[in-house]
Structures are given as C-alpha cells and as structure tokens.
Write a protein that holds these residues in place. Structure first.
Motif, short mmCIF file in Angstrom:
data_model
loop_
_atom_site.label_atom_id
_atom_site.label_comp_id
_atom_site.label_asym_id
_atom_site.label_seq_id
_atom_site.Cartn_x
_atom_site.Cartn_y
_atom_site.Cartn_z
N TRP A 63 0.85 -1.19 0.00
CA TRP A 63 0.00 0.00 0.00
C TRP A 63 0.88 1.23 0.00
CZ3 TRP A 63 -5.24 -0.68 -0.18
CH2 TRP A 63 -5.71 -1.96 0.11
N GLY A 64 0.47 2.23 -0.73
CA GLY A 64 1.23 3.47 -0.72
C GLY A 64 0.74 4.44 -1.77
N HIS A 65 1.60 5.38 -2.09
CA HIS A 65 1.29 6.37 -3.10
C HIS A 65 2.55 7.15 -3.39
CE1 HIS A 65 -0.92 9.48 -5.30
NE2 HIS A 65 -1.93 8.63 -5.31
N GLY A 66 2.57 7.77 -4.53
CA GLY A 66 3.68 8.63 -4.89
C GLY A 66 3.21 10.06 -5.03
N GLY A 67 4.16 10.94 -5.11
CA GLY A 67 3.84 12.33 -5.32
C GLY A 67 5.04 13.06 -5.89
N ASP A 68 4.76 14.12 -6.63
CA ASP A 68 5.87 14.91 -7.14
C ASP A 68 5.45 16.35 -7.34
OD1 ASP A 68 4.62 15.19 -9.78
OD2 ASP A 68 5.36 13.20 -10.24
N ILE A 69 6.43 17.15 -7.39
CA ILE A 69 6.32 18.55 -7.75
C ILE A 69 7.61 18.85 -8.48
CG2 ILE A 69 7.31 19.38 -5.58
CD1 ILE A 69 5.29 21.73 -5.76
N LEU A 70 7.60 19.77 -9.40
CA LEU A 70 8.76 20.00 -10.25
C LEU A 70 10.05 20.03 -9.44
CD1 LEU A 70 9.63 20.34 -13.13
CD2 LEU A 70 9.43 22.81 -12.85
N GLY A 82 4.55 -5.38 7.94
CA GLY A 82 5.52 -4.49 8.57
C GLY A 82 6.73 -4.08 7.76
N ARG A 83 6.76 -4.37 6.47
CA ARG A 83 7.89 -3.90 5.66
C ARG A 83 7.52 -2.54 5.06
NH1 ARG A 83 7.85 -7.87 1.52
NH2 ARG A 83 5.91 -8.57 2.44
N GLN A 84 8.51 -1.64 4.99
CA GLN A 84 8.28 -0.33 4.38
C GLN A 84 9.48 0.05 3.53
OE1 GLN A 84 9.25 0.41 7.96
NE2 GLN A 84 7.61 -0.96 8.50
N ALA A 85 9.22 0.87 2.51
CA ALA A 85 10.30 1.40 1.68
C ALA A 85 9.84 2.71 1.06
CB ALA A 85 10.67 0.41 0.57
N THR A 86 10.77 3.65 0.98
CA THR A 86 10.49 4.95 0.36
C THR A 86 11.67 5.32 -0.52
OG1 THR A 86 9.12 5.73 2.19
CG2 THR A 86 10.12 7.41 0.82
N VAL A 87 11.36 5.85 -1.70
CA VAL A 87 12.36 6.37 -2.61
C VAL A 87 12.04 7.85 -2.83
CG1 VAL A 87 13.29 6.29 -4.96
CG2 VAL A 87 12.67 4.17 -3.79
N MET A 88 13.08 8.69 -2.67
CA MET A 88 12.91 10.13 -2.89
C MET A 88 14.00 10.60 -3.85
SD MET A 88 12.42 11.19 1.07
CE MET A 88 10.87 12.03 1.35
N VAL A 89 13.63 11.48 -4.78
CA VAL A 89 14.61 12.06 -5.68
C VAL A 89 14.46 13.58 -5.66
CG1 VAL A 89 14.71 10.06 -7.22
CG2 VAL A 89 13.10 11.89 -7.71
N ASN A 90 15.58 14.26 -5.85
CA ASN A 90 15.51 15.71 -5.94
C ASN A 90 16.02 16.21 -7.29
OD1 ASN A 90 18.20 15.31 -5.61
ND2 ASN A 90 18.45 16.64 -3.86
N LEU A 91 15.97 15.34 -8.27
CA LEU A 91 16.30 15.69 -9.65
C LEU A 91 15.18 15.22 -10.56
CD1 LEU A 91 20.08 14.71 -9.70
CD2 LEU A 91 19.11 17.01 -9.61
N ASN A 92 13.97 15.39 -10.11
CA ASN A 92 12.81 14.94 -10.86
C ASN A 92 12.62 15.85 -12.06
OD1 ASN A 92 10.32 14.06 -11.78
ND2 ASN A 92 9.42 13.93 -9.77
N ALA A 93 12.67 15.27 -13.21
CA ALA A 93 12.55 16.06 -14.45
C ALA A 93 11.10 16.36 -14.82
CB ALA A 93 13.22 15.29 -15.58
N GLY A 94 10.23 16.36 -13.86
CA GLY A 94 8.82 16.63 -14.15
C GLY A 94 7.97 15.38 -14.15
N GLY A 95 8.47 14.32 -13.52
CA GLY A 95 7.66 13.11 -13.41
C GLY A 95 7.61 12.29 -14.68
N MET A 103 11.35 4.34 -9.84
CA MET A 103 11.13 4.55 -8.41
C MET A 103 10.21 3.47 -7.84
SD MET A 103 10.84 8.71 -8.40
CE MET A 103 10.50 8.86 -6.64
N LYS A 104 9.13 3.15 -8.56
CA LYS A 104 8.22 2.09 -8.11
C LYS A 104 8.93 0.74 -8.07
CE LYS A 104 4.25 4.66 -9.63
NZ LYS A 104 3.55 5.07 -10.82
N ALA A 105 9.78 0.48 -9.06
CA ALA A 105 10.53 -0.78 -9.08
C ALA A 105 11.48 -0.86 -7.88
CB ALA A 105 11.31 -0.92 -10.38
N ALA A 106 12.10 0.25 -7.51
CA ALA A 106 13.00 0.27 -6.36
C ALA A 106 12.24 -0.03 -5.08
CB ALA A 106 13.73 1.60 -6.25
N VAL A 107 11.04 0.53 -4.93
CA VAL A 107 10.23 0.26 -3.73
C VAL A 107 9.85 -1.23 -3.71
CG1 VAL A 107 7.97 0.68 -2.64
CG2 VAL A 107 9.36 2.61 -3.43
N GLN A 108 9.41 -1.78 -4.84
CA GLN A 108 9.04 -3.19 -4.88
C GLN A 108 10.24 -4.08 -4.57
OE1 GLN A 108 7.19 -4.24 -8.59
NE2 GLN A 108 5.27 -3.29 -8.02
N THR A 109 11.40 -3.77 -5.11
CA THR A 109 12.60 -4.55 -4.83
C THR A 109 12.92 -4.55 -3.35
OG1 THR A 109 13.48 -4.13 -7.05
CG2 THR A 109 15.08 -4.75 -5.34
#
Length: 117
Positions: A63-70, A82-95, A103-109
């Motif tokens: 369960w989860g969700h993603g979000g972005d802003i430029l 009880g397993r959790q994972a989050t991926v964050m990037v600060n070079l998002n080229a606009g999603g 990013m979703k593949a990294a969370v699943q892995t």
C-alpha cells in the motif's frame, strides 16, 4: 509537508497496520477498485482516496502512493506484515514515466528483499 523517508515509512506502517484509524474506517480505506492499469494497481474508495494497492512480484501486495512537484519526487509503500520502503529524488525532471517506473521498481525490490517469487 516536509518529512524524511523515515517519516513516510513510519506513517505508512502505522496506517497500513491499523494503528491510526478505527477498524471500520480501516476496512473502508483499504477497500479498493481496479484502475484498469496493467500493473495491477487498485485505488482506494471513500477514506482510501489517495491510497493505492499494488501487487508484489513474490505475491501479496503493498500500500502506498507517490507524489511529485517539479524537481522532487517520492514513492512510498508498506506491507501489512511491517515492511516499508520509500524512494525520494531531488532531480525529478517533471515526473517522466521512466523515472516513475524506476522509483516504483526500487520500492518493490526493497519490499521483496529476502523473499522468493
């Protein structure tokens, strides 16, 4: 909202494992409908708007969700066990679709680590 990956993991864990809502609200939030997307994603109804379930390659779902802003992007997920994972990037080229998929593949892995398909 400003938070870290640890903050998001803690929140998603508490939300998914029923520590934030009453049982009836929890059931309603986790009642989903398929989106028709080939990735198997389902979107929550009622209180669950904003919460998605996605299948994991080894079985089960998260369960989860993603979000972005430029310039920034985040994808987080948690499992009922009880397993959790989050991926964050600060070079998002606009999603871009490719970056979102990575990013979703990294969370699943991360959520499948140590588990077998």
């Amino acid at each position: 909202m400003i938070s870290s990956g640890t903050d998001l993991n803690r929140f998603l864990d508490a939300l998914v494992r029923g520590k934030l809502l009453r049982p009836a609200q929890q059931r309603q939030m986790m009642t989903t409908r398929p989106t028709g997307n080939p990735d198997g994603r389902a979107y929550g109804l009622g209180l669950g708007l904003g919460l998605e379930s996605r299948p994991l390659p080894h079985g089960g779902l998260y369960w989860g969700h993603g979000g972005d802003i430029l310039g920034y992007g985040t994808v987080g997920g948690a499992t009922a066990d009880g397993r959790q994972a989050t991926v964050m990037v600060n070079l998002n080229a606009g999603g871009t679709d490719a970056q979102d998929a990575d990013m979703k593949a990294a969370v699943q892995t991360a959520l499948c680590a140590g588990r077998h398909a």
